[in-house]
Design an enzyme around this catalytic site. Structure first.
Site, mmCIF file in Angstrom:
data_model
loop_
_atom_site.group_PDB
_atom_site.id
_atom_site.type_symbol
_atom_site.label_atom_id
_atom_site.label_comp_id
_atom_site.label_asym_id
_atom_site.label_seq_id
_atom_site.Cartn_x
_atom_site.Cartn_y
_atom_site.Cartn_z
ATOM 1 N N GLY A 119 0.853 -1.138 -0.089
ATOM 2 C CA GLY A 119 0.113 -0.121 -0.079
ATOM 3 C C GLY A 119 0.994 1.264 0.029
ATOM 4 C CE LYS A 164 8.529 7.387 -4.332
ATOM 5 N NZ LYS A 164 8.780 6.640 -5.660
ATOM 6 N N GLY A 189 8.683 5.674 6.080
ATOM 7 C CA GLY A 189 7.668 6.522 5.366
ATOM 8 C C GLY A 189 8.273 7.812 4.669
ATOM 9 C CG ASP A 220 4.141 -3.607 -5.666
ATOM 10 O OD1 ASP A 220 4.753 -4.561 -5.995
ATOM 11 O OD2 ASP A 220 4.827 -2.601 -5.129
#
Ligand code: AMP
Ligand code: MG
Length: 481
Positions: free
Chosen positions: A88, A111, A124, A250
């Site tokens: 994800g 991003k 992250g 993905d």
């Protein structure tokens, strides 16, 4: 022209429902600053980026607009052939969507925006190095006419992140019609939510393939459109020597746009077995395997769509892919070699050239550019084309070109229009990163000018048009970004 605050924001993906992602706010960066705003792209979208302050605040996570509903998209995927249910947006968020003045819908995806429920052990974040590479290559692909996500702004910061060394975090505002991936469908299928798949297809038809939305067999046509768009993208990658590096399902856009730039590279010395991802130990994603990998990925997508489309139809649609790709690739290669008519022996002649480039360790793009720029007489005076095999090939090639009845200068012009003079070579991207890290942000604008039209001469450093003499020794690309 509208400012960022004035755009016509909508939330079509958010409105699909809770199954499709998690609401997360960006985590603010420390001491953010603007590295670059892409005014060329903004102009095409009807956006004015004249005021840098809102860009810094909105794209560093410090501020949000009331109409935004930031969301980490949920998807899964096959990574290096193995299904991973835990993927994800782990370091990105769909900030919002907007409608431009031509009524097109665009995603604004940030991003490097901080942790999400899908971050797993990651922080992250994205580092300046990888963000500069993505920023530049998005423009490079666009300039070469290869479908790609684009980048509107690049923000640096003083937030420290740990990779091989301590580096600084950056964010990149990515723009694309949609960020829906093959992996979105795999997620719904493997998590027992196949009943939601038709809704996701309807969403894509509504916004991106409206000409199919009223057709009786629209689901089948949707899948065929994904196959044909992916075949076109792969043909362009192969013709322009683009190596993606991490072709997991993905990282495959449902619209056939190049997505998720990591250890990408353009082929320099011609070598079909070329790979730049040092984490790809088995060579799954080496250059010449890319078309077959995309085919495999399309079949994984087909499997996930099997509740909507008959198995036989999926299989027969998949069978069309190699031919579609080959046809498009051959057309592009013939164009690059300046052929304006077709002869059955053309493919053999082009392939002989590629084999020669490989055995003589010649640079792919530089060789084609020199064949384009130089006139016939100059060809035979090139010091690295003196080998008898080259001379023989050049003579055959010249003979073939002359059958097309273009003058030598017309032939040069035609070829220069499709063979780039400038390429985002790995060492040049690295030089740009070094400049940005030293605070010289002007380098990005210079590169954007060059890459937006790489076929004509620009007033830039002459080395930018040349191959790397060190052959990228010392530059290692990994998935770490
Ligand atoms: P990639 O193959 O690089 O596109 O990433 C694969 C998965 O890892 C995706 O779910 C990403 O969001 C996630 N990911 C990559 N880097 C990070 C990071 N630094 N922090 C959190 N998640 C990440
Ligand atoms: Mg990815």
């Amino acid at each position: 022209m509208q400012s960022i605050e004035q755009l016509n924001y909508i939330s079509t993906y958010y409105e699909l429902g809770r199954a499709f992602g998690s609401q997360v706010n960006p985590t603010p960066l420390q001491s953010p600053y603007l590295i670059h705003a892409n005014h060329g792209l903004a102009k095409r979208l009807g956006i004015s980026l004249d005021n840098p302050q809102p860009l810094i605040e909105l794209f560093s996570g410090q501020q949000q607009l009331p109409k935004w509903h930031p969301l980490a998209m949920k998807y899964t995927g096959h990574q290096f052939g193995h299904y991973n249910p835990d993927l994800g947006d782990g370091r990105g968020l769909l900030l919002s969507e907007f409608i431009d003045r031509n009524n097109n819908k665009w995603d604004m995806h940030l991003k490097g925006s901080g942790k999400t429920p899908y971050s797993r052990s990651g922080d992250g974040r994205a580092v300046i190095r990888s963000s500069v590479r993505e920023y530049l290559v998005s423009a490079a692909m666009q300039g070469l006419g290869i479908e790609t996500t684009q980048a509107l702004a690049l923000i640096g910061s003083k937030t420290e992140v740990e990779r091989e060394d301590i580096e600084y975090a950056a964010t990149l505002l990515r723009i694309a019609p949609t960020h829906i991936r093959f992996g979105h469908f795999e997620y719904l299928f493997y998590s027992g939510q196949s009943h939601l798949i038709s809704g996701l297809v309807e969403h894509l038809l509504r916004w991106h393939l409206p000409h199919l939305s009223e057709r009786q067999n629209k689901y089948e046509l949707f899948y065929k459109a994904v196959i044909s768009n992916t075949a076109t993208m792969l043909a362009k990658w192969q013709a322009y020597g683009f190596y993606h590096g991490v072709m997991n399902t993905d990282n495959m856009s449902i619209l056939g746009q190049t997505l998720d730039y990591g250890p990408f590279a353009f082929m320099e010395t011609y070598d079909p077995g070329f790979s730049a991802n040092h984490s790809d130990y088995e060579g799954r994603y080496v250059f010449h395997r890319q078309p077959a990998v995309a085919h495999w990925n399309l079949s994984a997508l087909g499997y996930a769509l099997s509740s909507l489309i008959d198995k036989e139809i999926i299989e027969s649609a998949l069978q069309d892919y190699p031919q579609q790709l080959q046809l498009h690739y051959t057309q592009l290669m013939c164009q690059r070699f300046g052929l304006t008519t077709t002869q059955t022996s053309d493919s053999d002649m082009l392939n002989r050239c590629l084999t020669l480039m490989q055995s003589h360790k010649l640079d792919y793009h530089y060789t084609l550019r020199r064949l384009s720029e130089l006139d016939y007489a100059q060809w035979y005076a090139q010091s690295d084309w003196q080998h008898p095999n080259w001379i023989t090939w050049l003579k055959q090639y010249q003979h073939r070109l002359e059958q097309d009845h273009l003058s030598d200068s017309e032939r040069q012009q035609t070829m220069c229009a499709v063979n780039p003079r400038y390429l985002l070579r790995t060492h040049l991207a690295q030089q740009a990163i070094d400049e940005v890290e030293a605070g010289n942000f002007g380098i990005i604008e210079q590169w954007l000018q060059v890459l937006s039209d790489p076929f004509v001469e620009h007033p830039c450093h002459s080395d930018w048009a040349l191959p790397n003499h060190n052959n990228n020794q010392g530059i290692i690309l990994s998935c770490s970004s």
